[in-house]
Design a protein around this motif. Sequence first.
Motif, PDB file in Angstrom:
ATOM      1  N   LYS A  16       0.696  44.785  -1.538  1.00 36.91           N
ATOM      2  CA  LYS A  16       2.048  44.327  -1.220  1.00 36.91           C
ATOM      3  C   LYS A  16       3.081  44.970  -2.138  1.00 36.91           C
ATOM      4  CE  LYS A  16       4.799  40.121  -0.705  1.00 36.91           C
ATOM      5  NZ  LYS A  16       4.780  38.629  -0.723  1.00 36.91           N
ATOM      6  N   GLY A  17       4.059  45.644  -1.523  1.00 35.00           N
ATOM      7  CA  GLY A  17       5.156  46.224  -2.271  1.00 35.00           C
ATOM      8  C   GLY A  17       4.838  47.517  -2.986  1.00 35.00           C
ATOM      9  N   ALA A  18       3.584  47.926  -3.000  1.00 40.46           N
ATOM     10  CA  ALA A  18       3.209  49.160  -3.692  1.00 40.46           C
ATOM     11  C   ALA A  18       3.623  50.366  -2.860  1.00 40.46           C
ATOM     12  CB  ALA A  18       1.704  49.194  -3.940  1.00 40.46           C
ATOM     13  N   GLY A  65       4.965  41.297   5.183  1.00 41.52           N
ATOM     14  CA  GLY A  65       5.688  40.458   6.121  1.00 41.52           C
ATOM     15  C   GLY A  65       4.946  40.187   7.413  1.00 41.52           C
ATOM     16  N   ILE A  66       3.823  40.851   7.653  1.00 43.39           N
ATOM     17  CA  ILE A  66       3.033  40.635   8.871  1.00 43.39           C
ATOM     18  C   ILE A  66       1.812  39.770   8.544  1.00 43.39           C
ATOM     19  CG2 ILE A  66       1.822  41.720  10.784  1.00 43.39           C
ATOM     20  CD1 ILE A  66       4.778  42.417  10.746  1.00 43.39           C
ATOM     21  N   VAL A 115      13.490  40.916  15.191  1.00 46.11           N
ATOM     22  CA  VAL A 115      12.322  40.136  14.752  1.00 46.11           C
ATOM     23  C   VAL A 115      12.690  39.310  13.516  1.00 46.11           C
ATOM     24  CG1 VAL A 115       9.923  40.232  13.999  1.00 46.11           C
ATOM     25  CG2 VAL A 115      10.786  41.917  15.634  1.00 46.11           C
ATOM     26  N   PRO A 116      12.697  37.977  13.626  1.00 47.83           N
ATOM     27  CA  PRO A 116      13.025  37.139  12.472  1.00 47.83           C
ATOM     28  C   PRO A 116      11.822  36.972  11.545  1.00 47.83           C
ATOM     29  CG  PRO A 116      12.617  35.761  14.375  1.00 47.83           C
ATOM     30  CD  PRO A 116      12.462  37.186  14.851  1.00 47.83           C
ATOM     31  N   THR A 117      12.083  36.695  10.293  1.00 43.33           N
ATOM     32  CA  THR A 117      11.011  36.336   9.376  1.00 43.33           C
ATOM     33  C   THR A 117      10.655  34.861   9.592  1.00 43.33           C
ATOM     34  OG1 THR A 117      12.658  35.891   7.657  1.00 43.33           O
ATOM     35  CG2 THR A 117      11.629  38.069   7.659  1.00 43.33           C
ATOM     36  N   PRO A 118       9.454  34.438   9.177  1.00 41.08           N
ATOM     37  CA  PRO A 118       9.010  33.075   9.490  1.00 41.08           C
ATOM     38  C   PRO A 118       9.898  31.960   8.940  1.00 41.08           C
ATOM     39  CG  PRO A 118       7.147  34.437   8.838  1.00 41.08           C
ATOM     40  CD  PRO A 118       8.378  35.239   8.569  1.00 41.08           C
ATOM     41  N   ASP A 119      10.693  32.256   7.936  1.00 40.26           N
ATOM     42  CA  ASP A 119      11.513  31.212   7.319  1.00 40.26           C
ATOM     43  C   ASP A 119      12.837  30.966   8.032  1.00 40.26           C
ATOM     44  OD1 ASP A 119      12.100  33.879   6.307  1.00 40.26           O
ATOM     45  OD2 ASP A 119      13.591  32.918   5.035  1.00 40.26           O
TER      46      ASP A 119
END
Length: 360
Positions: free
Chosen positions: A13-15, A52-53, A279-283
């Motif tokens: 993640k993020g790398a 994010g997926i 596409v929205p994020t889950p929050d």
Amino acid sequence: MPQTVSAVIARAKGAPVELVDIVVPDPGPGEAVVAVEACGVCHTDLHYREGGINDEYPFLLGHEAAGRVEAVGEGVTQVAPGDFVVLNWRAVCGECRACAKGQPQYCFATHNATQKMTLTDGTELSPALGIGAFAEKTLVAAGQCTKVDEVDARAAGLLGCGVMAGFGAAVNTGAVQRGETVAVIGCGGVGCAAVAGAVVAGATTVIAVDLDPRKLEWAEGFGATHTVDASSEDVVERIRELTGGFGADVVVEAVGRPETYEQAFYARDLAGRVVLVGVPTPDKEVTLPMIEIFGRGGSLKSSWYGDCLPSRDFPMLVDLYQQGRFDLDAFVTETIGLGDVEAAFAKMHDGTVLRSVVRL
């Protein structure tokens, strides 16, 4: 026998992404190996890298691709070695309740290749959207290959995700009709494709909305008749002004945020259609008065992949491209190599490109 090829992966993640060797197995039943010729850098790939997926690292990134079928497995009849294809991430099953109703574009049981591609140490890879096309070759389900007329792979590959999503949001989900008014909120690659789709469908007023003047210029290039700078104008009031005081017949929301969705909701005419393709994020959550939902009538729709059927829509869009009626080339901001994907993510984040496309 299995092949070792170069590919771009996200290991954590993020790398930063890495260019590594991966192993692509021979195709099994119902599978195909495709030599990738070009692959667009889509925001969904960045979502994968950022977690994010899901967290099924390492990811084999890339999914907006075109190339040539190299080999097929047992039972494959729809494509053959040598075919030029656009890859799609919704290979329909033909058997689920949506397919049985004659609505395969809504297939609820889409599938990918059964076998896994791996790192050279045997670590299994999770291909982005079941494709994984930031690679010299990739393994997919044969149903993910859509044969089209051979054109520039950089242009054709973009049909595999963002361009199809936007075009289809306007034409398939929004069902834009001749003479209607359309507003598109968010004019990146998907939004500009929605603008272009509305123009092809015959909309007479096409309003592009964004905070970035550069993106508004892009939208004008695809046929927007009016632009609204959301950083300085009241979006809802301006759309109403441009549509005789009524609001647009169709509003496509290509951002995926509550505030822009609310703008879309209030900027439509009575009995108009709102289409969410961003596409929205889950929050993310949105709250609307039920009396407004009832009183305005019309419909609130979500667009899955532009509600496309690749076997129907990809060849049609290639035909429009060949006729000069749909400028796919205009989506390609720059052509890069596999080693340039991380830099392309930065440009995407800064909003300086419509699409970076990896050419292999």
